[in-house]
Design an enzyme around this catalytic site. Sequence first.
Site, PDB file in Angstrom:
ATOM      1  N   ASN A   9     -37.337   1.638  30.941  1.00 31.81           N
ATOM      2  CA  ASN A   9     -36.251   1.529  29.963  1.00 31.81           C
ATOM      3  C   ASN A   9     -36.859   0.982  28.677  1.00 31.81           C
ATOM      4  O   ASN A   9     -37.196  -0.192  28.596  1.00 31.81           O
ATOM      5  CB  ASN A   9     -35.191   0.574  30.539  1.00 31.81           C
ATOM      6  CG  ASN A   9     -34.093   0.235  29.552  1.00 31.81           C
ATOM      7  OD1 ASN A   9     -34.001   0.859  28.489  1.00 31.81           O
ATOM      8  ND2 ASN A   9     -33.267  -0.734  29.892  1.00 31.81           N
ATOM      9  N   LYS A  11     -35.517   0.520  25.842  1.00 31.22           N
ATOM     10  CA  LYS A  11     -34.560  -0.257  25.038  1.00 31.22           C
ATOM     11  C   LYS A  11     -34.674   0.134  23.554  1.00 31.22           C
ATOM     12  O   LYS A  11     -34.968   1.291  23.259  1.00 31.22           O
ATOM     13  CB  LYS A  11     -34.776  -1.748  25.275  1.00 31.22           C
ATOM     14  CG  LYS A  11     -34.746  -2.079  26.777  1.00 31.22           C
ATOM     15  CD  LYS A  11     -34.688  -3.536  27.077  1.00 31.22           C
ATOM     16  CE  LYS A  11     -34.651  -3.738  28.588  1.00 31.22           C
ATOM     17  NZ  LYS A  11     -34.536  -5.129  28.974  1.00 31.22           N
ATOM     18  N   GLU A  96     -27.510  -5.542  29.232  1.00 32.90           N
ATOM     19  CA  GLU A  96     -27.428  -5.749  27.780  1.00 32.90           C
ATOM     20  C   GLU A  96     -26.211  -5.017  27.194  1.00 32.90           C
ATOM     21  O   GLU A  96     -25.600  -5.488  26.233  1.00 32.90           O
ATOM     22  CB  GLU A  96     -28.745  -5.292  27.116  1.00 32.90           C
ATOM     23  CG  GLU A  96     -29.856  -6.301  27.411  1.00 32.90           C
ATOM     24  CD  GLU A  96     -31.251  -5.716  27.514  1.00 32.90           C
ATOM     25  OE1 GLU A  96     -31.490  -4.593  27.052  1.00 32.90           O
ATOM     26  OE2 GLU A  96     -32.116  -6.414  28.096  1.00 32.90           O
ATOM     27  N   GLU A 166     -30.601  -5.686  38.883  1.00 33.97           N
ATOM     28  CA  GLU A 166     -31.336  -6.437  37.871  1.00 33.97           C
ATOM     29  C   GLU A 166     -30.679  -7.793  37.661  1.00 33.97           C
ATOM     30  O   GLU A 166     -29.687  -7.890  36.924  1.00 33.97           O
ATOM     31  CB  GLU A 166     -31.340  -5.674  36.547  1.00 33.97           C
ATOM     32  CG  GLU A 166     -31.969  -4.298  36.619  1.00 33.97           C
ATOM     33  CD  GLU A 166     -32.432  -3.826  35.250  1.00 33.97           C
ATOM     34  OE1 GLU A 166     -33.625  -3.544  35.119  1.00 33.97           O
ATOM     35  OE2 GLU A 166     -31.617  -3.781  34.315  1.00 33.97           O
ATOM     36  N   GLY A 172     -36.597  -9.740  30.970  1.00 36.42           N
ATOM     37  CA  GLY A 172     -37.301 -10.115  29.751  1.00 36.42           C
ATOM     38  C   GLY A 172     -37.670 -11.584  29.669  1.00 36.42           C
ATOM     39  O   GLY A 172     -38.078 -12.073  28.615  1.00 36.42           O
ATOM     40  N   SER A 212     -38.487  -8.245  34.684  1.00 32.38           N
ATOM     41  CA  SER A 212     -39.870  -8.719  34.556  1.00 32.38           C
ATOM     42  C   SER A 212     -40.815  -8.118  35.598  1.00 32.38           C
ATOM     43  O   SER A 212     -41.719  -8.798  36.078  1.00 32.38           O
ATOM     44  CB  SER A 212     -39.919 -10.251  34.583  1.00 32.38           C
ATOM     45  OG  SER A 212     -39.175 -10.791  33.509  1.00 32.38           O
TER      46      SER A 212
END
Length: 251
Positions: A9, A11, A96, A166, A172, A212
Site C-alpha cells: 500500500n 499510500k 487511515e 492491521e 507506521g 510495520s
Amino acid sequence: MRKPYIAGNWKMNLTPSEGAKLAAELKDQLKGVDVKVMIAPSFVTLPAVVEAVKGSNIIVAAQNVSDKESGAYTGEVSCQMLKDLGVNDVIIGHSERRSYYGENDEWINRKVKYALSQGMNIDLCVGETLDERKGGHLKEVLSRQIKVGLSDVSAKDMERITIAYEPVWAIGTGMTATSDDADDAHAYIRGLIESLYGKTVAENTIIQYGGSVKASNAKELLARKNIDGALVGGASLSADKFVPIVRCALE
Ligand code: PGA
C-alpha cells in the site's frame, strides 16, 4: 491451501514517474516468483503503474473507491473509472480512511457491496486502536468491523474478498504485534468468517497481517498458521525492501 498474498500500500507516496520506476523494478525482480503480489498506488499514479507491470502477474489496486456509480461527487473515483484503466482490485476500509476521513463500518459495507457488484476484488482492512486493545475490546471491535463490513455479502462473493488485519497501533510506528498476538487475532477473524459462512469459506479466506511489516519480521509472521500474507506500507516503497518480504512468503 491458501496461496500467500503480499500487498504493498503506497499510500500518498510516489508520483506517476516514481511509481512507474518502482513498478518496473518489481516486475523485473519478481519474475518467476510464485507469490500473489499486489501494489496499490495513488489514483493518479495508477495508469503509469498499470502500464509498467504489463506482462507480469503483479496486481494493481486502488487504495479507495466510491460507493456510488457516477454523478456529482466531487473528488471521488468510481469502480467504472478504475475498471476502464484495467484496475479490478481495491483496498477498502483502511484505518487511515476510517480515522482521518470518517469512514464507518456502514459506509465501508456500502463500498464493499458496490465494488463486488461491479466485479471487483477487495482487500478489506480491519483492526483495533491501542485504546481498544488496552480496554479489552479487541474481539468486540473485530466482530463489528467484520460483521457490518461484510453484511449482505454472499458466500460466493467471499472468493473475491481478502481480509487485512492491521492493528492501528502497529501501522507506521515500527511496533509490530507479536506473531502470537497476530495469529490469535487472525484465528478469531477466521472464526467469525466461519460463523457467517461456514468452514470451507473460512478456510479459503486469505487473511493478511499489516502494521510495520518488514523483511526482518515477515518470515516469523508468515510462518503462523492463520497468517496468509501481508499488507505492507512503508516497506513497500522500494524494491530493496519489498522484494525480500515477498520472498519470505516462498519459505
Ligand atoms: P506500515 O503500513 O507497513 O507502514 O505500518 C501498513 C498499512 O497501513 O497498510
